[in-house]
Design an enzyme around this catalytic site. Structure first.
Site, short mmCIF file in Angstrom:
data_model
loop_
_atom_site.label_atom_id
_atom_site.label_comp_id
_atom_site.label_asym_id
_atom_site.label_seq_id
_atom_site.Cartn_x
_atom_site.Cartn_y
_atom_site.Cartn_z
N SER A 33 -68.70 95.47 -47.74
CA SER A 33 -67.55 94.59 -47.91
C SER A 33 -66.47 95.36 -48.66
O SER A 33 -66.68 95.76 -49.80
CB SER A 33 -67.99 93.35 -48.71
OG SER A 33 -66.89 92.54 -49.04
N LYS A 82 -66.78 94.99 -43.34
CA LYS A 82 -66.12 93.69 -43.59
C LYS A 82 -64.87 93.97 -44.41
O LYS A 82 -64.95 94.65 -45.44
CB LYS A 82 -67.08 92.77 -44.32
CG LYS A 82 -66.48 91.60 -45.10
CD LYS A 82 -67.58 90.64 -45.53
CE LYS A 82 -67.29 90.02 -46.89
NZ LYS A 82 -68.39 89.12 -47.34
N LEU A 83 -63.74 93.46 -43.95
CA LEU A 83 -62.48 93.63 -44.67
C LEU A 83 -62.11 92.32 -45.35
O LEU A 83 -62.12 91.26 -44.73
CB LEU A 83 -61.35 94.00 -43.71
CG LEU A 83 -61.55 95.22 -42.81
CD1 LEU A 83 -60.31 95.41 -41.93
CD2 LEU A 83 -61.83 96.47 -43.63
N LYS A 84 -61.76 92.40 -46.62
CA LYS A 84 -61.22 91.24 -47.30
C LYS A 84 -59.78 91.07 -46.84
O LYS A 84 -59.03 92.06 -46.77
CB LYS A 84 -61.25 91.46 -48.81
CG LYS A 84 -62.66 91.47 -49.39
CD LYS A 84 -63.24 90.05 -49.39
CE LYS A 84 -64.59 90.01 -50.09
NZ LYS A 84 -65.13 88.64 -50.12
N ASP A 143 -63.11 88.54 -44.19
CA ASP A 143 -63.45 87.47 -45.14
C ASP A 143 -62.20 87.09 -45.92
O ASP A 143 -61.61 87.95 -46.60
CB ASP A 143 -64.55 87.98 -46.10
CG ASP A 143 -65.03 86.89 -47.07
OD1 ASP A 143 -64.55 85.74 -46.99
OD2 ASP A 143 -65.89 87.21 -47.92
N ASN A 149 -62.09 84.40 -48.15
CA ASN A 149 -62.38 83.64 -49.38
C ASN A 149 -61.45 82.44 -49.55
O ASN A 149 -60.84 82.25 -50.61
CB ASN A 149 -62.31 84.56 -50.61
CG ASN A 149 -63.48 85.52 -50.66
OD1 ASN A 149 -63.29 86.71 -50.48
ND2 ASN A 149 -64.67 85.02 -50.89
N GLU A 201 -64.99 85.05 -41.87
CA GLU A 201 -65.69 84.36 -42.95
C GLU A 201 -64.73 83.53 -43.80
O GLU A 201 -63.72 84.03 -44.28
CB GLU A 201 -66.40 85.43 -43.81
CG GLU A 201 -67.27 84.91 -44.93
CD GLU A 201 -67.97 86.07 -45.67
OE1 GLU A 201 -68.02 87.20 -45.13
OE2 GLU A 201 -68.47 85.84 -46.78
N ASP A 249 -69.11 80.76 -45.98
CA ASP A 249 -69.72 81.29 -47.20
C ASP A 249 -69.60 80.18 -48.25
O ASP A 249 -70.53 79.38 -48.43
CB ASP A 249 -68.98 82.58 -47.60
CG ASP A 249 -69.37 83.14 -48.97
OD1 ASP A 249 -70.17 82.50 -49.68
OD2 ASP A 249 -68.86 84.22 -49.36
N LYS A 276 -76.03 83.23 -49.25
CA LYS A 276 -76.10 83.86 -50.57
C LYS A 276 -77.05 83.00 -51.37
O LYS A 276 -76.74 81.84 -51.67
CB LYS A 276 -74.74 83.85 -51.26
CG LYS A 276 -73.78 84.91 -50.79
CD LYS A 276 -72.49 84.84 -51.59
CE LYS A 276 -71.46 85.77 -50.99
NZ LYS A 276 -70.11 85.47 -51.51
N GLY A 306 -73.48 88.93 -50.49
CA GLY A 306 -73.72 89.61 -51.75
C GLY A 306 -72.74 89.15 -52.81
O GLY A 306 -71.69 88.57 -52.50
#
Ligand code: OSB
Ligand code: MG
Length: 374
Positions: free
Chosen positions: A140, A166-168, A193, A195, A218, A243, A267, A295
């Site tokens: 990530s 995985k790219l934020k 992702d 968030n 995500e 998530d 998670k 994670g």
């Protein structure tokens, strides 16, 4: 089993590179470590909370307080009432009356489960139902200042052997970095992702990500907006993975039934522990919903348990189970290493790894001992 005491400590571990997401930047992993001592063995658990309540409402200091003020006293009472019948499976029911604080509950349950399994000579992997000796690993990658920096980081990650990137992302850092990575590296396994950084008014922008053939997207929207995710799933072709929204098996069942996601990030901390994580794995398997292990920048303690969980049959996508060196110059345990893009599942009793005493001491900033007889 007979618990004799529970130690909580706060450990501060510098990260090798700051980790930037839509909710903030982490440079030091402030982690609550729990040690459960029984008559036969001792076990370890790690809390996924960070110093500030930015990923979820939990944070390290709050987790330490709720353990000391409520959970450990309740466990002490349960241990007295149940005697030898007390074990790790009792913890979630005993603590069920206390709302939320799942990351904290998970750290306690994991420590007791580890002690129990060590005494029985059974590994976490065997206890959870693992079917693999090693697990495929992704990485990530945080938000960077420039696209060139991101491309360098992706190149180094592929060079290290990671099987999925995985790219934020966040508003202002989405279509262009994704395009640049796809153009430069071709047909790699790539996912993003957010968030929870987007809103329903962003659907047209988010549909532009469909052009890049991502494995999954995500948590695009706020955690409590399952209906929004279901609506987004109807207008984009990229599979949605949740998530933050998946806080329990009940939440997972609702998300699946509503069509809010077609993939689930499990998670264990976020759902209150490895026992609930396994129930979500089973639920998703029954619905043909692929899962993968997320994670929380774990030290070797949490990583050992995550790698064991990721070896269950329904974990069909690479997890955020990266090698120790991606996070820490010195891990609390013997480091987890990547070999051909995979990490070996520990085979020894319990977690199969133990914190190195001198490393643990070096990074500990606070500790409390709670006797079960006191
Ligand atoms: O959203 O998956 C997330 C780290 C901390 C909090 C939330 C998340 C993450 C990661 C890193 O993505 C995963 C890891 O490598 O541990
Ligand atoms: Mg996430």
């Amino acid at each position: 089993m007979k618990l004799t005491g529970i130690e909580t400590r706060i450990v501060e571990m510098p990260l090798v590179t700051p980790f930037r997401t839509s909710f903030g930047t982490e440079t030091v992993r402030q982690v609550l470590v729990v040690r459960a001592v029984t008559e036969d063995a001792e076990g370890w658990g790690e809390c996924g909370a960070s110093e500030s309540p930015l990923y979820s409402s939990e944070y390290t200091g709050g987790a330490a307080d709720v353990l000391e003020d409520f959970f450990i006293p309740e466990i002490r009472t349960a241990q007295r009432q149940l005697g030898d019948d007390f074990d790790a499976h009792r913890i979630a029911p005993v603590l069920a009356g206390f709302k939320g604080h799942r990351l904290a509950k998970s750290s306690l349950e994991t420590a007791v489960l580890d002690a129990q399994l060590r005494a029985q000579g059974v590994s976490f992997a065997a206890a959870l139902g693992a079917v693999r000796d090693s697990v495929p690993c992704g990485v990530s990658l945080g938000i960077t200042d420039t696209i060139d920096q991101l491309l360098d980081t992706v190149a180094a990650s592929l060079e290290a052997g990671y099987l999925r990137i995985k790219l934020k992302i966040e508003p202002g850092w989405d279509v262009e970095p994704v395009r640049a990575v796809r153009e430069r590296f071709g047909d790699i396994d790539l996912q993003v992702d957010a968030n929870a950084a987007y809103r329903r008014s962003d659907f047209r922008l988010l549909a532009r990500l469909d052009a890049f053939d991502l494995t999954l997207f995500e948590q695009p929207l706020p955690s409590d907006d399952l209906l929004g995710h279901a609506a987004l799933a109807r207008v984009i072709s990229t599979p949605i993975c949740l998530d933050e929204s998946i806080t329990s098996s009940r939440a997972a069942a609702a998300a699946i039934e509503l069509g809010a996601c077609s993939i689930v990030n499990i998670k264990p901390g976020r759902v209150g522990g490895y026992l609930e994580a396994r129930r979500i794995h089973d639920l998703c398997a029954a619905h043909d919903v692929p899962v993968w292990c997320g994670g929380m920048l774990e030290t070797g303690i949490g990583r050992a348990a995550n790698v064991a969980l990721a070896a269950l049959p329904g974990f069909t996508l690479p997890g955020d189970t990266s090698a120790s060196e991606r996070y820490f110059a010195t891990d609390l345990t013997e480091p987890f290493r990547l070999e051909n893009g995979r990490i070996s599942v520990p085979k020894g009793p319990g977690l199969g790894v133990t914190p190195l005493p001198e490393v643990l001491e070096r990074f500990t900033v606070h500790r409390e001992w709670n006797s079960m007889s006191g």
